[in-house]
Enzyme design. Structure first.
Site, PDB file in Angstrom:
ATOM      1  N   ASP A   1       0.709  -1.251   0.111  1.00 59.18           N
ATOM      2  CA  ASP A   1       0.060  -0.008  -0.048  1.00 59.18           C
ATOM      3  C   ASP A   1       0.916   1.581  -0.598  1.00 59.18           C
ATOM      4  O   ASP A   1       1.940   1.648   0.271  1.00 59.18           O
ATOM      5  CB  ASP A   1      -0.590  -0.422   1.050  1.00 59.18           C
ATOM      6  CG  ASP A   1      -1.566   1.331   1.786  1.00 59.18           C
ATOM      7  OD1 ASP A   1      -2.425   1.550   0.374  1.00 59.18           O
ATOM      8  OD2 ASP A   1      -1.380   1.495   1.557  1.00 59.18           O
TER       9      ASP A   1
ATOM     10  N   ASP B   1      -0.277   5.113   1.418  1.00 61.58           N
ATOM     11  CA  ASP B   1      -0.510   6.290   2.073  1.00 61.58           C
ATOM     12  C   ASP B   1      -0.602   5.321   2.940  1.00 61.58           C
ATOM     13  O   ASP B   1      -1.137   4.223   3.753  1.00 61.58           O
ATOM     14  CB  ASP B   1      -2.127   6.548   2.414  1.00 61.58           C
ATOM     15  CG  ASP B   1      -1.642   7.430   0.734  1.00 61.58           C
ATOM     16  OD1 ASP B   1      -0.704   7.499  -0.077  1.00 61.58           O
ATOM     17  OD2 ASP B   1      -2.296   8.427   0.361  1.00 61.58           O
TER      18      ASP B   1
END
Length: 286
Positions: free
Chosen positions: A82, A84
């Site tokens: 991922d 953020d």
């Protein structure tokens, strides 16, 4: 039966921590990896022992992982991340909103989505992006230049996995403006994210182009990427922090909750709560 070791690590790891966890896990020995990590050898790993070790470690600020003895980094083929709050230190949409004076409104929706309180990630993203209508697109570059940092250990982790021949995938519910720049900067193999619509005046329209990269899409992208590179589930490392990462994490032999929300830690086999991203490297012996 596979012999398991217990890898423990913390910036403040003490001898007493290793000794206590070795006793809890009935370890046959202790091997120091570094000043911040140790390998407890040939441990018990029944469910009761795992639960006791995990609870003790979390109370004392230590990351603990049960891994097969002799595990090699080169045995893995894919690393999916991922973006953020996992690869990078910020939630990009929150920073865009903050620069536009909309920080509180957007951040509240972001937090609720990451905690899993808003079940439909696509809807939560559309609601947040709609609030950005009229914001100059140049704000994205300001966020990249002024706010975005790699999380601790990111560069060491990536250089190590890339040297081991592992293919890297960045798959994000954030925005292509940021993933494409990180892909070029870090030499990543593939990235997927959402594209913000910009009008002729260089302002955000408040819309996202195409389908939303939500949790289900993250899982699909990982599955396709793994198939492309011949990676079985046991050869996949996946890292995330929010509820929308759980579908992707479920397809990895090494699912890692990185400084994650409680709902993610509870449902994920491995966690790095206090260690940097390069903490995964200590799980491997060669």
């Amino acid at each position: 039966m596979t012999t398991l070791n217990l890898i423990i690590q913390s910036p403040a790891l003490a001898v007493e921590h290793a000794e206590q966890l070795a006793a809890l896990a009935s370890a046959q020995g202790i091997a120091r990896i570094s000043t911040t990590a140790a390998r407890l050898l040939d441990v018990q790993a029944d469910e009761a022992t795992r639960a006791e070790v995990r609870a003790w470690a979390e109370r004392h600020g230590i990351d603990a992982a049960f891994v097969p003895a002799g595990l090699r980094l080169a045995d893995c083929k894919v690393l999916a991340m991922d973006m953020d709050s996992t690869l990078i230190n910020i939630e990009c949409i929150d920073e865009i909103a903050a620069m536009a004076g909309l920080g509180d409104k957007v951040a509240q929706i972001t937090e609720a989505a990451m905690r899993g309180e808003i079940k439909d990630f696509s809807e939560s993203l559309r609601r947040r992006v709609a609030l950005l209508k009229g914001v100059p697109a140049s704000t994205l570059q300001r966020v990249y230049d002024e706010k975005l940092l790699l999380n601790p250990g990111a560069e060491r982790m990536l250089s190590s996995v890339q040297a081991a021949g592992i293919k890297t995938l960045l798959v994000s519910g954030g925005f292509t403006f940021f993933t494409e720049r990180l892909k070029a900067r870090l030499g990543l193999d593939r990235c997927f994210a959402n594209t913000l619509d910009v009008d002729a005046d260089g302002k955000l329209t408040g819309s996202v182009l195409g389908d939303i990269v939500d949790g289900a899409a993250k899982a699909r992208h990982l599955q396709a990427f793994a198939q492309e590179h011949g990676a079985a589930t046991a050869q996949i490392i996946a890292m995330g922090d929010g509820a929308n990462d759980l579908p992707m994490l479920s397809h990895a032999g090494f699912p890692v909750a990185y400084h994650a929300k409680p709902i993610v830690r509870e449902q994920t086999r491995y966690a790095l709560n206090v260690t940097g991203l390069d903490g995964i490297l200590n799980w491997f012996e060669a």
